[in-house]
Design an enzyme around this catalytic site. Structure first.
Site, PDB file in Angstrom:
ATOM      1  N   CYS A 143      -0.107  54.852  63.726  1.00  0.00           N
ATOM      2  CA  CYS A 143       0.845  55.285  62.366  1.00  0.00           C
ATOM      3  C   CYS A 143       2.188  55.790  62.473  1.00  0.00           C
ATOM      4  O   CYS A 143       2.211  56.955  63.072  1.00  0.00           O
ATOM      5  CB  CYS A 143      -0.604  56.251  61.596  1.00  0.00           C
ATOM      6  N   GLU A 194       3.717  76.173  34.976  1.00  0.00           N
ATOM      7  CA  GLU A 194       2.655  74.888  35.736  1.00  0.00           C
ATOM      8  C   GLU A 194       1.910  75.355  35.005  1.00  0.00           C
ATOM      9  O   GLU A 194       0.948  76.257  34.600  1.00  0.00           O
ATOM     10  CB  GLU A 194       2.654  74.908  37.233  1.00  0.00           C
ATOM     11  N   CYS A 250       8.263  60.455  40.090  1.00  0.00           N
ATOM     12  CA  CYS A 250       8.200  59.541  41.157  1.00  0.00           C
ATOM     13  C   CYS A 250       6.820  58.032  40.865  1.00  0.00           C
ATOM     14  O   CYS A 250       6.314  57.269  41.205  1.00  0.00           O
ATOM     15  CB  CYS A 250       6.656  59.995  41.845  1.00  0.00           C
TER      16      CYS A 250
END
Length: 403
Positions: A134, A288, A360
């Site tokens: 990998c 958060e 993202c």
């Protein structure tokens, strides 16, 4: 002028695309499509470094060189903005994480009659590609693949097993789920495995929630010089280099702001960076919703002498209101893939002068960027980030300023 069979771009899922819109698997710009459908390699087509490329669903673009990878990442972000009518003032150079830099991964395992398989799944399938190499994983993570496969072969039982690996300050944090350790011998084998491979922590979910069975020292991850407790399964940026790049951009762009809001703060990835590079007296409020992440951030923030403060709040259900945002000189937000529609609406209605938005998901970010533009912001700076190397997953960091 492009020829009809020439590959001119890469689509969102990694296929090459011809001028007439045909999608061609494993083709890159500069390749040509022969009459029989075969791909004739062009100057940007390289030999994939991994023997599992193709079946493995972890990477889609190992056949593309650095120029094509950078163009793909940039175009995904810039085109998403353009699709919403948002034009960036400056597009900074793309940041690509290097090979062997991924510090977290979720692998799938399965005990078989011949032993076990462990790796990523095939694209669009539940079949597991048994990993023997990998090129994206950190060496510390890949070193565990072979011994973990042997452990699953001996103790995996029936059904698939999930293995989450993260690199902490003390070593590898390993969490196994969907596995049942039957009897004392299996439990002792798990402890021996953790000891032999010097795990920072071993957590096992046998169907009743994760249970930590090995943690010789409290597990931490250092964020901009601040050791923060790392709860099992907590979110980390996938690579340290991308985290550092995005944090440096945020610190540069938010300059002399003294009172900052870090929304969707997580463990404090950006909050502690902003404190370290900020002016004397700067304060950051980290907001958060996830309780364990909030508590970890709060405990670390207590060591800053009141410069970092923590607020437990679900910004999807209860976003900070425009009146509450008025206290901030600037805001940073790094929401999940869904974006921050409700919170962005309040920011757009507020008097906040600068917003650093880390994302993202270019699609949800572009939607939110359009809302900020409607509220009087302009997209001043934009940096595309290819944190998940050779993948179609693209990230970014951006700066919005009042026009």
């Amino acid at each position: 002028m492009s020829e009809p069979g020439e590959i001119v771009r890469i689509a969102a899922k990694g296929d090459g695309v011809t001028p007439d819109g045909r999608h061609v698997a494993r083709a890159v710009p500069g390749d040509r499509l022969a009459e029989d459908g075969t791909v004739l390699r062009g100057p940007h087509h390289v030999t994939p470094p991994c023997p599992h490329f193709g079946p493995c669903g972890g990477c889609q673009l190992q056949h593309a060189d650095e120029d094509v990878l950078a163009d793909f990442v940039r175009d995904r972000v810039v085109n998403a903005a353009g699709g919403q009518g948002v034009e960036p003032g400056e597009v900074l150079p793309v940041h690509l994480s290097p090979p062997a830099s991924r510090r977290r991964a979720s692998l799938h395992g399965l005990a078989t009659q011949k032993g076990a398989v462990l790796g990523f799944r095939e694209g669009g399938s539940h079949r597991i590609v048994d990993m023997t190499a990998c090129p994206v994983l950190r060496e510390e993570l890949f070193a565990l693949v072979a011994p973990l496969r042997a452990f699953i072969a001996a103790h995996g039982g029936k059904g698939g097993i999930e293995a989450q690996l993260s690199l902490a300050d003390q070593g590898v944090d390993l969490a196994l789920s969907n596995i049942a350790l039957d009897g004392l011998a299996a439990t002792e084998a798990a402890l021996d495995f953790a000891r032999e491979h010097r795990l920072a922590r071993l957590s096992i979910d046998q169907g009743y929630g994760p249970e930590t069975v090995w943690e010789p020292d409290p597990v931490t991850v250092t964020l901009s010089g601040m050791p923060v407790g790392l709860p099992p399964g907590a979110f980390l940026q996938a690579t340290e280099d991308a985290q550092a790049r995005m944090a440096a951009d945020a610190c540069d762009w938010l300059g002399e702001a003294r009172i900052l809001g870090d929304l969707f703060a997580g463990l404090g990835t950006f909050a502690f960076a902003l404190l370290g590079d900020g002016p004397e007296g700067r304060k950051v409020l980290g907001v958060e919703a996830e309780r364990v992440a909030h508590l970890a951030f709060k405990a670390a923030a207590a060591r800053t002498g009141g410069r970092a403060l923590a607020l437990h709040r679900d910004l999807f259900r209860a976003p900070l209101q425009a009146s509450e945002l008025a206290r901030f000189d600037a805001v940073l937000l790094d929401p999940p893939r869904a974006g921050a529609k409700a919170q962005v609406a309040e920011i757009a209605a507020s008097d906040v002068p600068r917003v650093c938005y880390v994302s993202c998901n270019p699609s949800s970010w572009a939607r939110d960027a359009a809302r900020l533009a409607e509220g009087g912001f302009r997209l001043a700076k934009l940096r595309p980030v290819g944190q998940f190397r050779w993948s179609t997953h693209v990230e970014l960091v951006s700066l919005f300023e009042r026009a």
